[in-house]
Design a protein around this motif. Structure first.
Motif, PDB file in Angstrom:
ATOM      1  N   GLU A 245      25.779  50.028 107.574  1.00  0.00           N
ATOM      2  CA  GLU A 245      25.926  49.134 106.435  1.00  0.00           C
ATOM      3  C   GLU A 245      27.267  48.412 106.538  1.00  0.00           C
ATOM      4  O   GLU A 245      28.245  48.971 107.054  1.00  0.00           O
ATOM      5  N   THR A 246      27.314  47.186 106.057  1.00  0.00           N
ATOM      6  CA  THR A 246      28.577  46.468 106.003  1.00  0.00           C
ATOM      7  C   THR A 246      29.474  47.135 104.967  1.00  0.00           C
ATOM      8  O   THR A 246      28.990  47.702 103.982  1.00  0.00           O
ATOM      9  N   LEU A 247      30.786  47.057 105.180  1.00  0.00           N
ATOM     10  CA  LEU A 247      31.715  47.728 104.269  1.00  0.00           C
ATOM     11  C   LEU A 247      31.921  46.975 102.964  1.00  0.00           C
ATOM     12  O   LEU A 247      32.052  47.582 101.904  1.00  0.00           O
ATOM     13  N   THR A 248      31.963  45.640 103.035  1.00  0.00           N
ATOM     14  CA  THR A 248      32.250  44.836 101.851  1.00  0.00           C
ATOM     15  C   THR A 248      31.311  43.634 101.776  1.00  0.00           C
ATOM     16  O   THR A 248      30.599  43.318 102.736  1.00  0.00           O
ATOM     17  N   ALA A 249      31.347  42.961 100.626  1.00  0.00           N
ATOM     18  CA  ALA A 249      30.547  41.751 100.456  1.00  0.00           C
ATOM     19  C   ALA A 249      30.979  40.669 101.454  1.00  0.00           C
ATOM     20  O   ALA A 249      30.153  39.896 101.949  1.00  0.00           O
ATOM     21  N   LYS A 250      32.276  40.614 101.757  1.00  0.00           N
ATOM     22  CA  LYS A 250      32.774  39.652 102.730  1.00  0.00           C
ATOM     23  C   LYS A 250      32.207  39.933 104.115  1.00  0.00           C
ATOM     24  O   LYS A 250      31.837  39.010 104.854  1.00  0.00           O
ATOM     25  N   ASP A 251      32.127  41.208 104.482  1.00  0.00           N
ATOM     26  CA  ASP A 251      31.545  41.580 105.775  1.00  0.00           C
ATOM     27  C   ASP A 251      30.077  41.162 105.840  1.00  0.00           C
ATOM     28  O   ASP A 251      29.597  40.700 106.877  1.00  0.00           O
ATOM     29  N   THR A 252      29.364  41.338 104.728  1.00  0.00           N
ATOM     30  CA  THR A 252      27.959  40.928 104.663  1.00  0.00           C
ATOM     31  C   THR A 252      27.840  39.419 104.846  1.00  0.00           C
ATOM     32  O   THR A 252      26.954  38.925 105.554  1.00  0.00           O
ATOM     33  N   GLU A 253      28.739  38.690 104.221  1.00  0.00           N
ATOM     34  CA  GLU A 253      28.747  37.225 104.336  1.00  0.00           C
ATOM     35  C   GLU A 253      28.937  36.788 105.786  1.00  0.00           C
ATOM     36  O   GLU A 253      28.249  35.883 106.278  1.00  0.00           O
ATOM     37  N   ILE A 254      29.852  37.459 106.491  1.00  0.00           N
ATOM     38  CA  ILE A 254      30.102  37.122 107.899  1.00  0.00           C
ATOM     39  C   ILE A 254      28.879  37.446 108.756  1.00  0.00           C
ATOM     40  O   ILE A 254      28.455  36.635 109.590  1.00  0.00           O
ATOM     41  N   MET A 255      28.307  38.624 108.550  1.00  0.00           N
ATOM     42  CA  MET A 255      27.136  39.012 109.331  1.00  0.00           C
ATOM     43  C   MET A 255      25.981  38.044 109.093  1.00  0.00           C
ATOM     44  O   MET A 255      25.289  37.631 110.042  1.00  0.00           O
ATOM     45  N   LEU A 256      25.773  37.656 107.834  1.00  0.00           N
ATOM     46  CA  LEU A 256      24.687  36.735 107.511  1.00  0.00           C
ATOM     47  C   LEU A 256      24.918  35.374 108.173  1.00  0.00           C
ATOM     48  O   LEU A 256      23.976  34.734 108.666  1.00  0.00           O
ATOM     49  N   SER A 257      26.168  34.946 108.228  1.00  0.00           N
ATOM     50  CA  SER A 257      26.480  33.666 108.868  1.00  0.00           C
ATOM     51  C   SER A 257      26.194  33.703 110.364  1.00  0.00           C
ATOM     52  O   SER A 257      25.801  32.695 110.961  1.00  0.00           O
ATOM     53  N   ILE A 258      26.387  34.877 110.993  1.00  0.00           N
ATOM     54  CA  ILE A 258      26.088  35.040 112.420  1.00  0.00           C
ATOM     55  C   ILE A 258      24.604  34.797 112.677  1.00  0.00           C
ATOM     56  O   ILE A 258      24.215  34.249 113.711  1.00  0.00           O
ATOM     57  N   TYR A 259      23.776  35.173 111.704  1.00  0.00           N
ATOM     58  CA  TYR A 259      22.330  34.981 111.815  1.00  0.00           C
ATOM     59  C   TYR A 259      21.871  33.651 111.217  1.00  0.00           C
ATOM     60  O   TYR A 259      20.687  33.474 110.928  1.00  0.00           O
ATOM     61  N   GLY A 260      22.809  32.738 111.018  1.00  0.00           N
ATOM     62  CA  GLY A 260      22.443  31.402 110.559  1.00  0.00           C
ATOM     63  C   GLY A 260      22.028  31.318 109.107  1.00  0.00           C
ATOM     64  O   GLY A 260      21.333  30.375 108.710  1.00  0.00           O
ATOM     65  N   GLY A 261      22.427  32.326 108.308  1.00  0.00           N
ATOM     66  CA  GLY A 261      22.129  32.294 106.884  1.00  0.00           C
ATOM     67  C   GLY A 261      20.843  32.973 106.476  1.00  0.00           C
ATOM     68  O   GLY A 261      20.516  33.019 105.281  1.00  0.00           O
ATOM     69  N   SER A 262      20.088  33.510 107.429  1.00  0.00           N
ATOM     70  CA  SER A 262      18.825  34.201 107.117  1.00  0.00           C
ATOM     71  C   SER A 262      18.740  35.508 107.895  1.00  0.00           C
ATOM     72  O   SER A 262      18.969  35.527 109.118  1.00  0.00           O
ATOM     73  N   TRP A 263      18.413  36.590 107.202  1.00  0.00           N
ATOM     74  CA  TRP A 263      18.278  37.880 107.867  1.00  0.00           C
ATOM     75  C   TRP A 263      17.134  37.836 108.864  1.00  0.00           C
ATOM     76  O   TRP A 263      16.103  37.205 108.625  1.00  0.00           O
ATOM     77  N   ASN A 318      27.973  47.786  96.337  1.00  0.00           N
ATOM     78  CA  ASN A 318      28.649  46.517  96.013  1.00  0.00           C
ATOM     79  C   ASN A 318      29.046  45.708  97.242  1.00  0.00           C
ATOM     80  O   ASN A 318      30.072  45.028  97.245  1.00  0.00           O
ATOM     81  N   ASN A 319      28.232  45.814  98.291  1.00  0.00           N
ATOM     82  CA  ASN A 319      28.505  45.032  99.498  1.00  0.00           C
ATOM     83  C   ASN A 319      27.514  43.879  99.676  1.00  0.00           C
ATOM     84  O   ASN A 319      27.489  43.234 100.726  1.00  0.00           O
ATOM     85  N   ASN A 320      26.683  43.657  98.666  1.00  0.00           N
ATOM     86  CA  ASN A 320      25.675  42.586  98.707  1.00  0.00           C
ATOM     87  C   ASN A 320      24.666  42.761  99.835  1.00  0.00           C
ATOM     88  O   ASN A 320      24.125  41.781 100.352  1.00  0.00           O
ATOM     89  N   MET A 321      24.439  44.000 100.232  1.00  0.00           N
ATOM     90  CA  MET A 321      23.414  44.288 101.232  1.00  0.00           C
ATOM     91  C   MET A 321      22.526  45.411 100.718  1.00  0.00           C
ATOM     92  O   MET A 321      23.026  46.439 100.253  1.00  0.00           O
TER      93      MET A 321
END
Length: 360
Positions: A245-263, A318-321
């Protein structure tokens, strides 16, 4: 006086009913059954035993959910019981026997396992041999010729007497290789010399190696080799591979951006850094099997990724994931098929080659 008797009886009656109910619950606890949907201290005790015997991979919650049912089924199937996932008298009797055998085996340092023997200690040995890559069949609990040959291969690899008997020295070696003894530094040193790490020092075999370096509860940094972006994660679940799991909401945002905005289930080559150790890996960007807003491992009716009802695999809040995502290493397997995924392995090797070429 006659009028007081009903009043007195009305006071005593609830007390008698309560006593009967308490006694009934005690009888149920000792001779009844536990099954999916139930909760309480008896379920917690069952889950602890399943943890000890290696059938349950999550912490006890006191709730009998789908993971507990699956663990009980596997136990029952391995020992010839009806695999209905219900813990009844026969299952409890088996668990007690296995726990007692395990305790007796571990308390006797001189106990050796050899061909012809059977029991939970042999099963545990076979699981270790399989994890370390020396046994290619499912554990049976019987020490036959295949187990003997696997032990001899292990002994030959590490310079022990090749007698096929799992004695004190052989069992101690296995404990070290599995990361159950010694300091973390010595574990890494042992791992580095047993053949689980390729010469470029980026390819780490999952079983008996990477799984002990990147342990449950450990945090790590992910580097996506194609975008150069990094984010932080925590390993919370998984046994065939790392569920993270991502540690924070910011980490989730970065990971999602790596996938072009879609899981997506797309496999991406990455480098995982754990306590300064860099390992080639592959991630799939699809959070699944959890709900961020619900307590970890609680029973929920609907989980992310279309997983439906079951235990909530979401420990970082609270990491938005919602739920976990998969990270694979060399020779790791999927949980659904229990097989190596070729696309993940291709990405792992791509990451290793990139890291070696760029001296990452």
């Amino acid at each position: 006086m006659q009028k007081k008797k009903p009043a007195l009886f009305s006071v005593i009656l609830p007390f008698l009913i309560a006593c009967i109910m308490i006694n009934s619950s005690i009888v149920f606890a000792s001779s009844g059954v536990l099954k999916e949907g139930m909760s309480g201290s008896q379920v917690t005790a069952l889950q602890k035993d399943l943890n000890t015997l290696g059938y349950l991979d999550v912490s006890p919650t006191g709730y009998y959910g789908s993971l507990t049912t699956a663990a009980v089924k596997k136990l029952q199937k391995n020992h010839g019981l009806k695999d209905d996932g219900i813990a009844g008298p026969n299952t409890f009797s088996l668990i007690k026997k296995l726990i007692n055998e395990r305790t007796a085996s571990r308390s006797s340092g001189s106990t050796a396992l050899k061909e012809g023997m059977s029991g939970s200690s042999v099963t545990a040995l076979q699981k270790d041999l399989k994890a370390l890559g020396y046994l290619n069949v499912e554990p049976t609990g019987y020490y036959g010729s295949l187990t003997k040959e696997a032990v001899k291969k292990l002994q030959a690899k590490h310079g022990l007497q090749q007698d096929g008997i799992a004695g004190t020295n052989t069992l101690a070696l296995i404990d070290r290789l599995m990361g159950r003894s010694g300091s973390s530094a010595s574990q890494l040193s042992t791992a580095a010399t047993r053949g689980g790490i390729e010469k470029n020092n980026y390819l780490y075999s999952w079983f008996g190696n990477a799984e002990n370096i990147f342990k449950k509860g450990d945090t790590a940094q992910v580097y996506d080799i194609k975008t150069g972006r990094t984010f932080n994660i925590k390993r919370t679940y998984g046994y065939n591979h790392a569920d993270c799991e991502t540690l924070t909401a910011k980490d989730t945002e970065i990971m999602l951006s790596i996938y072009g905005g879609s899981w997506s289930w797309e496999r991406r080559p990455i480098i995982i850094t754990v306590n300064g150790r860099k390992m080639a890996a592959s991630m799939a960007g699809m959070p699944h099997a959890g709900v961020d807003s619900a307590p970890a491992e609680a029973y929920v009716k609907s989980r992310s990724g279309g997983y439906g009802a079951g235990d909530n695999l979401d420990a970082v809040k609270n990491n938005n994931m919602n739920g976990v995502f998969d990270i694979h290493f060399l020779n790791s397997k999927t949980h659904g098929t229990n097989k190596v995924d070729s696309n993940h392995q291709k990405a792992v090797k791509e990451a290793a080659e990139w890291a070696s070429k760029n001296n990452f």
